[in-house]
Design an enzyme around this catalytic site. Sequence first.
Site, PDB file in Angstrom:
ATOM      1  N   ASN A 133     -13.758   9.912  -0.640  1.00  0.00           N
ATOM      2  CA  ASN A 133     -14.387   8.857  -1.432  1.00  0.00           C
ATOM      3  C   ASN A 133     -14.075   7.538  -0.742  1.00  0.00           C
ATOM      4  O   ASN A 133     -12.910   7.153  -0.639  1.00  0.00           O
ATOM      5  CB  ASN A 133     -13.835   8.829  -2.858  1.00  0.00           C
ATOM      6  CG  ASN A 133     -14.237  10.050  -3.654  1.00  0.00           C
ATOM      7  OD1 ASN A 133     -15.329  10.581  -3.477  1.00  0.00           O
ATOM      8  ND2 ASN A 133     -13.357  10.515  -4.515  1.00  0.00           N
ATOM      9  N   HIS A 167      -8.529   7.326   3.869  1.00  0.00           N
ATOM     10  CA  HIS A 167      -7.954   8.647   3.641  1.00  0.00           C
ATOM     11  C   HIS A 167      -9.010   9.570   3.036  1.00  0.00           C
ATOM     12  O   HIS A 167     -10.036   9.124   2.523  1.00  0.00           O
ATOM     13  CB  HIS A 167      -6.751   8.559   2.700  1.00  0.00           C
ATOM     14  CG  HIS A 167      -7.093   8.173   1.297  1.00  0.00           C
ATOM     15  ND1 HIS A 167      -7.385   6.869   0.928  1.00  0.00           N
ATOM     16  CD2 HIS A 167      -7.224   8.916   0.153  1.00  0.00           C
ATOM     17  CE1 HIS A 167      -7.647   6.813  -0.362  1.00  0.00           C
ATOM     18  NE2 HIS A 167      -7.575   8.045  -0.862  1.00  0.00           N
ATOM     19  N   CYS A 219       0.460   3.396   3.427  1.00  0.00           N
ATOM     20  CA  CYS A 219       0.869   2.895   4.737  1.00  0.00           C
ATOM     21  C   CYS A 219       2.207   3.508   5.162  1.00  0.00           C
ATOM     22  O   CYS A 219       3.016   3.901   4.315  1.00  0.00           O
ATOM     23  CB  CYS A 219       0.982   1.369   4.713  1.00  0.00           C
ATOM     24  SG  CYS A 219      -0.597   0.506   4.909  1.00  0.00           S
ATOM     25  N   SER A 245      -9.223   4.507  -5.171  1.00  0.00           N
ATOM     26  CA  SER A 245      -8.217   3.615  -5.752  1.00  0.00           C
ATOM     27  C   SER A 245      -7.369   2.902  -4.707  1.00  0.00           C
ATOM     28  O   SER A 245      -6.601   2.009  -5.055  1.00  0.00           O
ATOM     29  CB  SER A 245      -7.297   4.412  -6.682  1.00  0.00           C
ATOM     30  OG  SER A 245      -6.650   5.450  -5.973  1.00  0.00           O
ATOM     31  N   HIS A 302      -6.759   2.081   1.916  1.00  0.00           N
ATOM     32  CA  HIS A 302      -6.258   2.697   3.155  1.00  0.00           C
ATOM     33  C   HIS A 302      -7.097   3.948   3.442  1.00  0.00           C
ATOM     34  O   HIS A 302      -7.185   4.842   2.608  1.00  0.00           O
ATOM     35  CB  HIS A 302      -4.783   3.089   2.997  1.00  0.00           C
ATOM     36  CG  HIS A 302      -4.135   3.487   4.285  1.00  0.00           C
ATOM     37  ND1 HIS A 302      -3.135   2.747   4.881  1.00  0.00           N
ATOM     38  CD2 HIS A 302      -4.348   4.536   5.109  1.00  0.00           C
ATOM     39  CE1 HIS A 302      -2.755   3.334   5.990  1.00  0.00           C
ATOM     40  NE2 HIS A 302      -3.493   4.425   6.164  1.00  0.00           N
ATOM     41  N   HIS A 322      -4.208   0.419   8.172  1.00  0.00           N
ATOM     42  CA  HIS A 322      -4.733   0.162   6.834  1.00  0.00           C
ATOM     43  C   HIS A 322      -6.165  -0.368   6.879  1.00  0.00           C
ATOM     44  O   HIS A 322      -6.910  -0.243   5.902  1.00  0.00           O
ATOM     45  CB  HIS A 322      -3.812  -0.856   6.137  1.00  0.00           C
ATOM     46  CG  HIS A 322      -4.156  -1.146   4.712  1.00  0.00           C
ATOM     47  ND1 HIS A 322      -3.851  -0.287   3.665  1.00  0.00           N
ATOM     48  CD2 HIS A 322      -4.788  -2.212   4.139  1.00  0.00           C
ATOM     49  CE1 HIS A 322      -4.270  -0.815   2.526  1.00  0.00           C
ATOM     50  NE2 HIS A 322      -4.845  -1.973   2.781  1.00  0.00           N
ATOM     51  N   GLN A 339      -9.317  13.655   0.882  1.00  0.00           N
ATOM     52  CA  GLN A 339      -8.556  14.567   0.039  1.00  0.00           C
ATOM     53  C   GLN A 339      -8.981  16.005   0.309  1.00  0.00           C
ATOM     54  O   GLN A 339     -10.082  16.262   0.812  1.00  0.00           O
ATOM     55  CB  GLN A 339      -8.768  14.241  -1.433  1.00  0.00           C
ATOM     56  CG  GLN A 339      -8.292  12.859  -1.843  1.00  0.00           C
ATOM     57  CD  GLN A 339      -8.393  12.643  -3.338  1.00  0.00           C
ATOM     58  OE1 GLN A 339      -7.811  13.394  -4.133  1.00  0.00           O
ATOM     59  NE2 GLN A 339      -9.138  11.624  -3.743  1.00  0.00           N
ATOM     60  N   ASN A 362      -0.726  15.567  -3.218  1.00  0.00           N
ATOM     61  CA  ASN A 362      -1.100  14.451  -4.082  1.00  0.00           C
ATOM     62  C   ASN A 362      -0.062  14.275  -5.193  1.00  0.00           C
ATOM     63  O   ASN A 362       0.302  15.237  -5.879  1.00  0.00           O
ATOM     64  CB  ASN A 362      -2.485  14.710  -4.691  1.00  0.00           C
ATOM     65  CG  ASN A 362      -3.105  13.464  -5.285  1.00  0.00           C
ATOM     66  OD1 ASN A 362      -2.457  12.696  -5.978  1.00  0.00           O
ATOM     67  ND2 ASN A 362      -4.392  13.272  -5.008  1.00  0.00           N
ATOM     68  N   CYS A 395       0.843  -1.204   0.000  1.00  0.00           N
ATOM     69  CA  CYS A 395       0.000   0.000   0.000  1.00  0.00           C
ATOM     70  C   CYS A 395       0.875   1.249   0.000  1.00  0.00           C
ATOM     71  O   CYS A 395       1.733   1.415   0.872  1.00  0.00           O
ATOM     72  CB  CYS A 395      -0.914  -0.006   1.225  1.00  0.00           C
ATOM     73  SG  CYS A 395      -1.793   1.559   1.491  1.00  0.00           S
TER      74      CYS A 395
END
Length: 343
Positions: free
Chosen positions: A150, A163, A50, A158, A161, A110, A165, A72, A47
């Site tokens: 998302n 997260h 991670c 995608s 893990h 994770h 944005q 990003n 990942c």
Amino acid sequence: MFDSPHRRLNPLIGEWVLVSPHRAKRPWLGQVEKSSPENLLRYDPSCYLCPRNERAGGIKNPDYSSTFVFDNDFAALLPDEVSAYASSHPLLASVSERGLCRVVCFSPRHDRTLPELDQISIENVIHTWAEETIELGAKDFIQYVQVFENKGALMGCSNPHPHSQIWANEHLPNEPAKEMEQQKKYFNENSRPLLADYLTEEQKLKERVLISNDYFTALVPYWAVWPFETLIIAHRNVSLLSDLTSAEINGLADILKRVTTRYDNLFEISFPYSMGFHQAPFDGQPHPEWILHAHFYPPLLRSATVRKFMVGYEMLAMPQRDITPETAAERLRSLSDVHYKHR
């Protein structure tokens, strides 16, 4: 009361949604999707989010123990000013768009989504969102800071893990712009914020309210488009995440955990959604009309394998839903605050 086709107005954006309760009885159940995998590793060496793992371009993550923020690696916006494509025709207009895109990992785990984090960890996430709002909003070319998550492959995520944005734009994006216009219009006509009056009415009726504490209320909005859409509204006339007090951050963390837990409990899966906060723009103007709020847009309809699509009529005419917001609220309200994995 609501058993025949009717339209409902979304006063935040000035648009209508078609509600067709009688269609919920039809036999077609929609496309079947596979459920999301439930048994993730605590730490995944493959990942790129991670701790200690390598991201794009050989960048290595630190051994972080709380939230972790980075620019990003494949940002949709760039901070450098570049001339836009020029056209002499007014129907072929374009302008340059500068900005910054950041990723916020919720924790080093994770396998821990928002509803599975403890209260303090969720508060840390909100503090991070607030700090990033301050830093990005202070840049002279930024007018809007969009915090969003998302969750799940169905929503285009995608990496599993957990997260979120943050995209910071040079210009005000479409949805916040529509909300600002409607909220300003209402405030100018009534001298009160639209969402404050709406929340007062919902708290009086109670039929769409899911959860409430001293600082925030979560409800299924009267004009909801997605089957189990929810709206979280601040009780105080506060317009930015960075303006929240410690007590309000605690209250927001409580609401976020309880809403997302009920989502997971609905079909006993890691429930997919897109979530985002709408806060006031950084345009140098006062915004007494704006109250901080968050939208949750989940796609699942009748079960873990039946998804709502926005196609045909929705794409070409207007949004449409079958189950009423009142029915959706009743189902979510009946669920436990204890995550199904921990029973």
